[in-house]
Scaffold this active site. Structure first.
Site, PDB file in Angstrom:
ATOM      1  N   GLU A  56       0.869  -1.166   0.000  1.00 41.43           N
ATOM      2  CA  GLU A  56       0.000   0.000   0.000  1.00 41.43           C
ATOM      3  C   GLU A  56       0.915   1.227   0.000  1.00 41.43           C
ATOM      4  O   GLU A  56       1.804   1.323   0.844  1.00 41.43           O
ATOM      5  CB  GLU A  56      -0.892   0.005   1.258  1.00 41.43           C
ATOM      6  CG  GLU A  56      -1.868   1.149   1.213  1.00 41.43           C
ATOM      7  CD  GLU A  56      -2.756   1.265   2.449  1.00 41.43           C
ATOM      8  OE1 GLU A  56      -2.703   0.386   3.331  1.00 41.43           O
ATOM      9  OE2 GLU A  56      -3.494   2.266   2.512  1.00 41.43           O
ATOM     10  N   ARG A 281       4.992 -12.792   9.743  1.00 34.72           N
ATOM     11  CA  ARG A 281       5.675 -11.556   9.414  1.00 34.72           C
ATOM     12  C   ARG A 281       6.996 -11.487  10.160  1.00 34.72           C
ATOM     13  O   ARG A 281       7.206 -12.160  11.161  1.00 34.72           O
ATOM     14  CB  ARG A 281       4.825 -10.326   9.675  1.00 34.72           C
ATOM     15  CG  ARG A 281       4.260 -10.126  11.042  1.00 34.72           C
ATOM     16  CD  ARG A 281       3.617  -8.723  11.173  1.00 34.72           C
ATOM     17  NE  ARG A 281       2.689  -8.389  10.119  1.00 34.72           N
ATOM     18  CZ  ARG A 281       2.683  -7.212   9.454  1.00 34.72           C
ATOM     19  NH1 ARG A 281       3.533  -6.263   9.766  1.00 34.72           N
ATOM     20  NH2 ARG A 281       1.806  -6.987   8.513  1.00 34.72           N
ATOM     21  N   LYS A 291       4.391   0.783   9.056  1.00 34.10           N
ATOM     22  CA  LYS A 291       4.511   2.071   8.386  1.00 34.10           C
ATOM     23  C   LYS A 291       3.852   3.175   9.199  1.00 34.10           C
ATOM     24  O   LYS A 291       4.338   4.299   9.236  1.00 34.10           O
ATOM     25  CB  LYS A 291       3.873   1.991   7.000  1.00 34.10           C
ATOM     26  CG  LYS A 291       4.763   1.321   5.979  1.00 34.10           C
ATOM     27  CD  LYS A 291       4.079   1.285   4.620  1.00 34.10           C
ATOM     28  CE  LYS A 291       3.386  -0.019   4.414  1.00 34.10           C
ATOM     29  NZ  LYS A 291       2.383  -0.059   3.399  1.00 34.10           N
TER      30      LYS A 291
HETATM   31  P1  ATP Z   1       2.625  -2.038   7.705  1.00 31.06           P
HETATM   32  O1  ATP Z   1       1.832  -2.428   8.895  1.00 31.06           O
HETATM   33  O2  ATP Z   1       4.071  -1.888   7.977  1.00 31.06           O
HETATM   34  O3  ATP Z   1       2.056  -0.879   6.972  1.00 31.06           O
HETATM   35  P2  ATP Z   1       1.344  -3.644   5.856  1.00 31.06           P
HETATM   36  O4  ATP Z   1       1.179  -5.115   5.853  1.00 31.06           O
HETATM   37  O5  ATP Z   1       0.135  -2.845   6.130  1.00 31.06           O
HETATM   38  O6  ATP Z   1       2.540  -3.298   6.771  1.00 31.06           O
HETATM   39  P3  ATP Z   1       1.524  -3.432   3.053  1.00 31.06           P
HETATM   40  O7  ATP Z   1       2.016  -2.321   2.232  1.00 31.06           O
HETATM   41  O8  ATP Z   1       0.088  -3.768   2.995  1.00 31.06           O
HETATM   42  O9  ATP Z   1       1.945  -3.105   4.528  1.00 31.06           O
HETATM   43  O10 ATP Z   1       2.404  -4.731   2.823  1.00 31.06           O
HETATM   44  C1  ATP Z   1       2.737  -5.251   1.566  1.00 31.06           C
HETATM   45  C2  ATP Z   1       3.097  -6.699   1.745  1.00 31.06           C
HETATM   46  O11 ATP Z   1       4.195  -6.832   2.644  1.00 31.06           O
HETATM   47  C3  ATP Z   1       1.948  -7.480   2.321  1.00 31.06           C
HETATM   48  O12 ATP Z   1       1.816  -8.682   1.603  1.00 31.06           O
HETATM   49  C4  ATP Z   1       2.355  -7.733   3.742  1.00 31.06           C
HETATM   50  O13 ATP Z   1       1.802  -8.909   4.216  1.00 31.06           O
HETATM   51  C5  ATP Z   1       3.878  -7.779   3.643  1.00 31.06           C
HETATM   52  N1  ATP Z   1       4.481  -7.376   4.910  1.00 31.06           N
HETATM   53  C6  ATP Z   1       4.261  -6.258   5.608  1.00 31.06           C
HETATM   54  N2  ATP Z   1       4.939  -6.260   6.755  1.00 31.06           N
HETATM   55  C7  ATP Z   1       5.632  -7.426   6.796  1.00 31.06           C
HETATM   56  C8  ATP Z   1       6.542  -8.027   7.726  1.00 31.06           C
HETATM   57  N3  ATP Z   1       6.859  -7.421   8.852  1.00 31.06           N
HETATM   58  N4  ATP Z   1       7.040  -9.243   7.421  1.00 31.06           N
HETATM   59  C9  ATP Z   1       6.730  -9.847   6.272  1.00 31.06           C
HETATM   60  N5  ATP Z   1       5.896  -9.344   5.354  1.00 31.06           N
HETATM   61  C10 ATP Z   1       5.348  -8.146   5.604  1.00 31.06           C
HETATM   62 MG    MG Z   2      -1.516  -3.298   4.824  1.00 35.22          MG
END
Ligand code: ATP
Ligand code: MG
Length: 580
Positions: A56, A281, A291
């Site tokens: 995102e 994760r 983020k």
């Molecule tokens: P954040 O909470 O940091 O914003 P998010 O999952 O909301 O993380 P996205 O941009 O939606 O952020 O993530 C893109 C991809 O990266 C998704 O498939 C998510 O599952 C993966 N991802 C995010 N954080 C992690 C992590 N700590 N370990 C492994 N994969 C991750």
């Molecule tokens: Mg997300």
């Protein structure tokens, strides 16, 4: 089918690197690859493998995302499949073009390519809308007039079933009419939603008539003001996967409970059905990995930006001096599993140290200078001594290092009254100056306040290059810099951003910001380096002998180099006996 080409690094290299895990020569496997192997054996999707990385664009990528990137793109490389980059841009309030740019740069930098397959959920808004119309016609979706609070109250709890919305049984043609008017902008933000008609008594709360569209007048970074209704993530994500013919949709564990919904939408709409697989994760000690929280650090001025070298972002790690190879090796070493765990930051540091050891040229820099005057060395003479650029890499060659009557050494390499285990310089003691001579300390010169301002030493001309012809030994080898020919350098030293290994998710009422380390950054403005550092370029790596690996910062200039310490050295060679 074409193999994705990578920027800078060829897929073959990545594949070989993935095989390097510890000493096993086999490619690293994991439960996801086992599933894929089975699928290929069974001829599922005609053996086609297609993954995607779906960020995102609401912030910079962090090392957790790197795990997902390496997994998704790595699988495509390993199985000669494809991996798409897809922006999950369904939340216009939080998303920005600058994040799209940062994300693309970071994925490229990590060494992966998606060729022309850069997609956006927003590209599918019209299709998503069309499928919503189909769901309404099938009686599988309805317009609900409850506001968000009321929807929450109706939702029930883990132990109690939810209550049906009074609008649940609105006739399909009425739903259709209102939904179209929602799109046309007839209603206020939040006044109505489109909801899937599933099961208000489901044990899985995600299945209790989830919202699939909301009214929200926000300008979208791609579609502008074209839309005032936006699809929810759960709805948009599975359909985007389907449109792109993704075979394996890999996501993190928190989506496990959303999988029935993912499957429900695709089954109801009757389109290509990717398989969602969840993995744990990455959590890393001494940092936070969301983020939203990283944005708070940026906005609160706790760090200097998304690319602050203390940040666990890809941009921060890059500026700190991490290499793409070291991050890929790290992601490989941590593996992919189903259980959540926290990885020690020390492992990440180990990976970059190992990589930089092979590639970083050595130079000498003094961080806390103490002047030495070599009394028996001629005035007005500057010798050029030979120094090895990288003992790990003969092809890196040698360089000349200027030596003169006055030099600097590290202040803590001298002690006036040394304890037993201190083998470095002390009054009356002889040590080796790396690549230069043996010197003996004759006297510590002090100012009025009794502080040592310089040392007077003598040298043995017969030890040129660092060896005594008579075979006598010294117990320490020190780095040094000529006081005649050096470049003044700024050096930034970093420690953990947080004082606690797990600053996050605490149960004592405190939050991550309460554990910010006030000493995470130390700036040394008066360091002295070998003159060759003036021709270094931002992003270049060095090992400062005995002090660690350093990377030239973008704020650096030829007149005034600025270097970030990537990581310290595991051990020093102060006790090394031979000259190289
Ligand atoms: P954040 O909470 O940091 O914003 P998010 O999952 O909301 O993380 P996205 O941009 O939606 O952020 O993530 C893109 C991809 O990266 C998704 O498939 C998510 O599952 C993966 N991802 C995010 N954080 C992690 C992590 N700590 N370990 C492994 N994969 C991750
Ligand atoms: Mg997300």
């Amino acid at each position: 089918m074409s193999v994705p080409v990578t920027t800078g690094v060829q897929p073959l290299h990545i594949r070989e690197e993935l095989r390097m895990r510890d000493d096993s020569s086999k490619p690293v496997s994991n439960f996801i690859k086992h599933i894929i192997d089975e699928d290929i054996k069974n001829g599922k999707n005609d053996g086609r493998i297609h993954t995607r990385f779906p960020p995102e664009p609401n912030g910079y990528l962090h090392i957790g995302h790197a795990k997902s990137i390496c997994l998704n793109f790595g699988i495509a490389v390993d199985y000669s499949g494809l991996c798409n980059l897809r922006f999950d841009d369904t939340n216009p309030d939080r998303e920005e073009l600058k994040y799209v740019a940062a994300i693309t740069e970071d994925v490229h930098w990590l060494g992966f390519s998606w060729e022309n397959r850069e997609y956006y959920a927003s590209d599918y808004f019209e299709q998503l809308y069309g499928y919503a119309i189909e769901l309404i016609k099938k009686g599988r979706a309805y317009v609900c007039d409850l506001n968000s609070d009321e929807i929450r109250q109706h939702r029930g709890t883990l132990t109690e079933a939810g209550q049906e919305s009074p609008y649940r049984n609105r006739p399909a043609d009425e739903n259709l009419d209102i939904f179209m008017r929602m799109r046309a902008g007839e209603f206020e933000d939040g006044a109505r939603t489109l909801r899937a008609k599933i099961d208000m008594s489901s044990g899985n709360i995600n299945m209790r008539d989830p919202v699939i569209y909301r009214i929200q007048r926000s300008t979208h970074h791609r579609t502008g003001d074209q839309w005032c209704i936006y699809p929810m993530y759960d709805y948009a994500h599975c359909i985007s996967d389907s449109i792109e013919k993704i075979t394996h949709s890999l996501c993190t564990l928190e989506f496990e409970d959303h999988r029935p919904l993912y499957d429900w939408f695709l089954d109801e709409i009757g389109v290509f059905h990717p398989q969602q697989i969840e993995f744990a994760r990455l959590n890393l000690s001494y940092t936070v990995m969301s983020k939203r929280k990283l944005l708070q650090l940026v906005n609160g001025g706790h760090v200097k930006g998304w690319d602050d070298p203390r940040m666990p972002t890809i941009a921060g790690l890059r500026r700190r001096g991490y290499t793409p190879e070291s991050i890929r090796i790290f992601c490989d070493r941590i593996g992919v599993a189903k259980a959540d765990s926290t990885v020690d930051m020390a492992l990440l540091e180990y990976c970059v140290r190992e990589d930089l050891n092979k590639r970083a040229p050595r130079i000498m820099t003094v961080l806390h200078p103490l002047k030495i005057v070599i009394l028996n060395y001629p005035h007005d003479t500057i010798e050029e001594l030979d120094a090895v650029n990288n003992p790990e890499d003969e092809s890196a060659g040698t360089r000349k290092v200027p030596f003169s009557r006055e030099i600097y050494i590290e202040r803590d390499d001298f002690m006036e009254d040394p304890p037993k285990k201190f083998f470095r310089l002390a009054p009356g003691r002889e040590i080796r100056l790396r690549y230069a001579y043996f010197i003996t300390c004759e006297k510590a010169v002090k100012n009025d306040r009794g502080e040592i301002v310089e040392l007077h030493c003598t040298y043995d001309p017969a030890t040129r290059g660092g060896d005594a012809p008579d075979g006598r030994k010294v117990k320490a080898t020190l780095h040094w810099v000529s006081a005649e020919k050096f470049i003044q350098t700024e050096v930034r030293l970093y420690s953990h951003l947080f004082t606690e290994a797990e600053p996050d998710s605490r149960k004592d009422g405190t939050e991550f910001r309460d554990y910010l380390n006030p000493e995470s950054l130390e700036v040394l403005t008066d360091c002295y380096a070998e003159p060759s550092l003036s021709s270094s370029k931002p992003g270049e790596h060095f090992q400062f002998e005995r002090l660690g690996y350093f990377c030239v910062d973008p704020e650096s200039s030829p007149e005034r180099p600025v270097l970030n310490r990537t990581v310290t050295l595991r051990d020093t060679w102060a006790k090394i006996k031979n000259k190289n």
